[in-house]
Design a protein around this motif. Structure first.
Motif, PDB file in Angstrom:
ATOM      1  N   GLN A 246       0.830  -1.204   0.000  1.00 53.78           N
ATOM      2  CA  GLN A 246       0.000   0.000   0.000  1.00 53.78           C
ATOM      3  C   GLN A 246       0.868   1.259   0.000  1.00 53.78           C
ATOM      4  OE1 GLN A 246      -2.524  -0.430   3.433  1.00 53.78           O
ATOM      5  NE2 GLN A 246      -3.906  -1.905   2.454  1.00 53.78           N
ATOM      6  N   GLN A 247       1.901   1.239   0.820  1.00 49.50           N
ATOM      7  CA  GLN A 247       2.809   2.387   0.872  1.00 49.50           C
ATOM      8  C   GLN A 247       3.565   2.542  -0.444  1.00 49.50           C
ATOM      9  OE1 GLN A 247       5.182   1.414   4.289  1.00 49.50           O
ATOM     10  NE2 GLN A 247       3.662   2.146   5.760  1.00 49.50           N
ATOM     11  N   TRP A 248       3.964   1.417  -1.033  1.00 44.27           N
ATOM     12  CA  TRP A 248       4.708   1.454  -2.297  1.00 44.27           C
ATOM     13  C   TRP A 248       3.845   2.005  -3.425  1.00 44.27           C
ATOM     14  CZ3 TRP A 248       9.416   1.328  -4.174  1.00 44.27           C
ATOM     15  CH2 TRP A 248       9.650   0.981  -5.513  1.00 44.27           C
ATOM     16  N   GLN A 249       2.607   1.574  -3.487  1.00 43.39           N
ATOM     17  CA  GLN A 249       1.709   2.029  -4.547  1.00 43.39           C
ATOM     18  C   GLN A 249       1.341   3.500  -4.391  1.00 43.39           C
ATOM     19  OE1 GLN A 249       1.182   0.326  -7.200  1.00 43.39           O
ATOM     20  NE2 GLN A 249       2.206  -1.495  -6.376  1.00 43.39           N
ATOM     21  N   ALA A 250       1.446   4.023  -3.162  1.00 42.75           N
ATOM     22  CA  ALA A 250       1.108   5.430  -2.926  1.00 42.75           C
ATOM     23  C   ALA A 250       2.218   6.372  -3.385  1.00 42.75           C
ATOM     24  CB  ALA A 250       0.835   5.653  -1.439  1.00 42.75           C
ATOM     25  N   LEU A 251       3.385   5.819  -3.689  1.00 44.16           N
ATOM     26  CA  LEU A 251       4.507   6.656  -4.123  1.00 44.16           C
ATOM     27  C   LEU A 251       4.365   7.034  -5.587  1.00 44.16           C
ATOM     28  CD1 LEU A 251       7.489   4.692  -2.498  1.00 44.16           C
ATOM     29  CD2 LEU A 251       6.298   6.693  -1.579  1.00 44.16           C
ATOM     30  N   THR A 252       4.993   8.149  -5.947  1.00 42.97           N
ATOM     31  CA  THR A 252       5.045   8.526  -7.354  1.00 42.97           C
ATOM     32  C   THR A 252       6.087   7.666  -8.068  1.00 42.97           C
ATOM     33  OG1 THR A 252       6.782  10.194  -7.010  1.00 42.97           O
ATOM     34  CG2 THR A 252       4.484  10.904  -6.711  1.00 42.97           C
ATOM     35  N   HIS A 253       6.040   7.659  -9.396  1.00 43.17           N
ATOM     36  CA  HIS A 253       6.997   6.862 -10.164  1.00 43.17           C
ATOM     37  C   HIS A 253       8.430   7.327  -9.895  1.00 43.17           C
ATOM     38  CE1 HIS A 253       8.235   4.182 -13.396  1.00 43.17           C
ATOM     39  NE2 HIS A 253       8.968   5.176 -13.902  1.00 43.17           N
ATOM     40  N   LYS A 254       8.601   8.633  -9.780  1.00 40.20           N
ATOM     41  CA  LYS A 254       9.938   9.173  -9.504  1.00 40.20           C
ATOM     42  C   LYS A 254      10.443   8.725  -8.145  1.00 40.20           C
ATOM     43  CE  LYS A 254      12.497  13.544  -9.307  1.00 40.20           C
ATOM     44  NZ  LYS A 254      12.404  15.033  -9.428  1.00 40.20           N
ATOM     45  N   GLN A 255       9.566   8.721  -7.152  1.00 36.31           N
ATOM     46  CA  GLN A 255       9.956   8.278  -5.809  1.00 36.31           C
ATOM     47  C   GLN A 255      10.319   6.800  -5.804  1.00 36.31           C
ATOM     48  OE1 GLN A 255       6.399   9.534  -3.745  1.00 36.31           O
ATOM     49  NE2 GLN A 255       7.388  11.403  -2.948  1.00 36.31           N
ATOM     50  N   LYS A 256       9.577   6.008  -6.552  1.00 36.67           N
ATOM     51  CA  LYS A 256       9.863   4.573  -6.609  1.00 36.67           C
ATOM     52  C   LYS A 256      11.247   4.298  -7.192  1.00 36.67           C
ATOM     53  CE  LYS A 256       5.068   2.961  -7.024  1.00 36.67           C
ATOM     54  NZ  LYS A 256       4.072   2.314  -7.910  1.00 36.67           N
ATOM     55  N   LEU A 257      11.665   5.118  -8.147  1.00 36.33           N
ATOM     56  CA  LEU A 257      12.958   4.905  -8.801  1.00 36.33           C
ATOM     57  C   LEU A 257      14.134   5.445  -7.978  1.00 36.33           C
ATOM     58  CD1 LEU A 257      12.143   5.676 -12.543  1.00 36.33           C
ATOM     59  CD2 LEU A 257      12.224   3.458 -11.388  1.00 36.33           C
ATOM     60  N   ASN A 258      13.842   6.110  -6.868  1.00 29.63           N
ATOM     61  CA  ASN A 258      14.917   6.592  -6.001  1.00 29.63           C
ATOM     62  C   ASN A 258      15.624   5.382  -5.374  1.00 29.63           C
ATOM     63  OD1 ASN A 258      16.013   7.392  -3.202  1.00 29.63           O
ATOM     64  ND2 ASN A 258      15.678   9.370  -4.190  1.00 29.63           N
ATOM     65  N   PRO A 259      16.950   5.241  -5.537  1.00 29.33           N
ATOM     66  CA  PRO A 259      17.658   4.052  -5.036  1.00 29.33           C
ATOM     67  C   PRO A 259      17.463   3.796  -3.551  1.00 29.33           C
ATOM     68  CG  PRO A 259      19.068   5.299  -6.504  1.00 29.33           C
ATOM     69  CD  PRO A 259      17.854   6.141  -6.283  1.00 29.33           C
ATOM     70  N   GLN A 260      17.502   4.853  -2.735  1.00 26.00           N
ATOM     71  CA  GLN A 260      17.371   4.676  -1.290  1.00 26.00           C
ATOM     72  C   GLN A 260      16.004   4.099  -0.933  1.00 26.00           C
ATOM     73  OE1 GLN A 260      18.147   8.258   0.946  1.00 26.00           O
ATOM     74  NE2 GLN A 260      17.428   7.374   2.864  1.00 26.00           N
ATOM     75  N   ILE A 261      14.967   4.610  -1.584  1.00 32.53           N
ATOM     76  CA  ILE A 261      13.612   4.118  -1.311  1.00 32.53           C
ATOM     77  C   ILE A 261      13.447   2.703  -1.850  1.00 32.53           C
ATOM     78  CG2 ILE A 261      11.168   4.480  -1.877  1.00 32.53           C
ATOM     79  CD1 ILE A 261      11.754   7.501  -1.879  1.00 32.53           C
ATOM     80  N   MET A 262      13.949   2.464  -3.068  1.00 33.99           N
ATOM     81  CA  MET A 262      13.781   1.144  -3.676  1.00 33.99           C
ATOM     82  C   MET A 262      14.518   0.061  -2.899  1.00 33.99           C
ATOM     83  SD  MET A 262      14.411  -0.083  -7.611  1.00 33.99           S
ATOM     84  CE  MET A 262      13.096   0.952  -8.216  1.00 33.99           C
ATOM     85  N   VAL A 263      15.701   0.373  -2.378  1.00 35.70           N
ATOM     86  CA  VAL A 263      16.445  -0.621  -1.604  1.00 35.70           C
ATOM     87  C   VAL A 263      15.631  -1.095  -0.401  1.00 35.70           C
ATOM     88  CG1 VAL A 263      18.402  -0.865  -0.016  1.00 35.70           C
ATOM     89  CG2 VAL A 263      18.781   0.005  -2.310  1.00 35.70           C
ATOM     90  N   GLU A 264      14.987  -0.147   0.297  1.00 38.85           N
ATOM     91  CA  GLU A 264      14.180  -0.539   1.460  1.00 38.85           C
ATOM     92  C   GLU A 264      12.986  -1.383   1.036  1.00 38.85           C
ATOM     93  OE1 GLU A 264      15.128  -0.235   4.430  1.00 38.85           O
ATOM     94  OE2 GLU A 264      16.839   1.065   4.034  1.00 38.85           O
ATOM     95  N   TYR A 265      12.387  -1.047  -0.106  1.00 42.86           N
ATOM     96  CA  TYR A 265      11.268  -1.841  -0.609  1.00 42.86           C
ATOM     97  C   TYR A 265      11.725  -3.249  -0.969  1.00 42.86           C
ATOM     98  CZ  TYR A 265       7.629  -3.499  -3.793  1.00 42.86           C
ATOM     99  OH  TYR A 265       6.662  -4.257  -4.418  1.00 42.86           O
ATOM    100  N   ILE A 266      12.878  -3.368  -1.632  1.00 45.06           N
ATOM    101  CA  ILE A 266      13.403  -4.674  -2.036  1.00 45.06           C
ATOM    102  C   ILE A 266      13.740  -5.525  -0.815  1.00 45.06           C
ATOM    103  CG2 ILE A 266      15.361  -5.822  -3.144  1.00 45.06           C
ATOM    104  CD1 ILE A 266      15.375  -3.476  -5.141  1.00 45.06           C
ATOM    105  N   LYS A 267      14.386  -4.911   0.176  1.00 46.64           N
ATOM    106  CA  LYS A 267      14.756  -5.649   1.392  1.00 46.64           C
ATOM    107  C   LYS A 267      13.512  -6.169   2.106  1.00 46.64           C
ATOM    108  CE  LYS A 267      17.772  -3.466   3.997  1.00 46.64           C
ATOM    109  NZ  LYS A 267      18.477  -2.304   4.597  1.00 46.64           N
TER     110      LYS A 267
END
Length: 391
Positions: A246-267
């Motif tokens: 839910q939190q991931w889907q609420a992000l913008t596409h640009k925010q999702k592509l941010n490495p710091q944010i994406m790393v936490e999502y992947i982990k």
């Protein structure tokens, strides 16, 4: 010039009085009952002048005697201030020389005498903190609060900074109270933000974001980084995978592509064993911005054909031929694809660029998957020798 004018006027007055006396213009007769005094008008005038001068001198003497206690008290006060300034100077010099003990001694010696005693107490508290003397530090801060209640903001800021390492929770409480009392004070807000980030208090940071945008005075890059930190922490602290999505889907596409944010999502996704689509997101992010943490996780995701990911990662070597992390990822993907020879080469190249324990471990695991236990043992032995090397 003023002195010359005064002396000229005095000389003129003397000449006039002398001329008047020489001319002897008239007489004065004073009669009292049977007594009678006859004298010249010049003498009476001179006597009147003398009487005025005596009266003036008596008044000046009386005023001087009346003000003497106050002047003496002021003199003593100035002397005390001078002593305090001297001690402050010596304390600051000792501070610059890193003589914390001497600096503390000089600063606290005259703290009660100084016009700026709060500076004495606060700097002495810093010197005590440098010596790990927490009890003295707290004592000086307490004295500062009692002696200078109107300086509670400055004292609170210094106290929060000094105790943040030993008692970060109490420091947060102090800064929260200061922010409550002074909601538009930038320094208080910046210190509060800094400590909340260190403690990863996501909820409070999220609540403060509207105020931070308006008041904090942070530069645009710093504000963007703070927003990124908050979003990354939000994903890292998601209680379950459903909330994470839910939190991931609420992000913008640009925010999702941010490495710091994406790393936490992947982990978080890997922890929940939800790996579908992760490698595709990493590829998109790496097209926009190269980041070795994402390259690292590209080799850790075990979902779908490893060979396809291996070929894509090989293409990255053209622009990043000196990336130890990329060679580690290629080694893992080659090993998953059972391309043993290439896997060995990539692991060796990664170790050549940057010998890391994790790379040794991945290399040994690859040999074990290949059935080469003897070679795996040799790699483990090499890792132990590498660890035993002096730094």
């Amino acid at each position: 010039m003023k002195t010359l004018i005064k002396w000229s006027l005095a000389l003129l007055a003397a000449v006039l009085l002398t001329s008047l006396a020489l001319l002897n213009q008239g007489e004065v007769s004073l009669r009292w009952d049977v007594w009678q005094i006859d004298t010249s008008a010049s003498f009476v005038l001179a006597l009147a002048i003398v009487a005025v001068l005596v009266l003036y001198l008596v008044l000046r003497l009386w005023i001087w005697l009346w003000s003497l206690p106050g002047k003496w008290a002021h003199h003593r006060l100035v002397k005390r201030y001078q002593q305090a300034e001297t001690s402050l100077t010596r304390g600051l010099i000792a501070q610059e020389a890193a003589d914390w003990s001497q600096a503390e001694k000089q600063l606290i010696k005259t703290a009660k005498l100084s016009q700026n005693g709060v500076m004495h107490y606060l700097t002495a508290a810093k010197m005590a903190a440098m010596q790990q003397a927490d009890q003295r530090r707290d004592q000086y801060l307490k004295q500062a609060k009692l002696a200078y209640p109107d300086q509670s903001l400055t004292i609170g800021l210094v106290e929060a900074r000094l105790i943040s390492e030993s008692d970060s929770k109490l420091a947060v409480v102090i800064l929260a109270e200061l922010h409550k009392q002074h909601p538009k004070h930038r320094v208080v807000l910046q210190e509060y933000i800094k400590l909340l980030r260190q403690l990863k208090q996501l909820t409070r940071l999220h609540e403060l974001m509207p105020v931070i945008r308006k008041v904090s005075g942070l530069s645009r890059p710093d504000l963007t980084q703070l927003e990124t930190d908050v979003l990354a922490m939000q994903l890292a602290q998601a209680p379950d995978y459903e909330t994470l999505e839910q939190q991931w889907q609420a992000l913008t596409h640009k925010q999702k592509l941010n490495p710091q944010i994406m790393v936490e999502y992947i982990k978080a996704s890997m922890k929940a064993e939800q790996l579908n689509g992760l490698s595709e997101w990493i590829e998109k992010a790496l097209k926009a911005q190269w980041d070795e943490s994402l390259v690292y996780y590209f080799g850790r995701i075990q979902f779908g054909p490893a060979y396809d990911r291996f070929k894509k990662a090989q293409a990255w070597l053209k622009n990043h031929p000196d990336s130890a992390v990329l060679y580690l990822t290629l080694g893992r993907l080659a090993c998953q694809s059972q391309l043993w020879g290439q896997a060995h080469d990539y692991f060796k190249q990664s170790l050549k660029l940057q010998p890391e324990l994790e790379t040794f471990h991945a290399f040994a695991q690859c040999y074990e998957a290949e059935g080469e236990d003897r070679q795996a043992a040799l790699v483990y032995k090499q890792a132990m020798l590498e660890l035993d090397k002096p730094e």
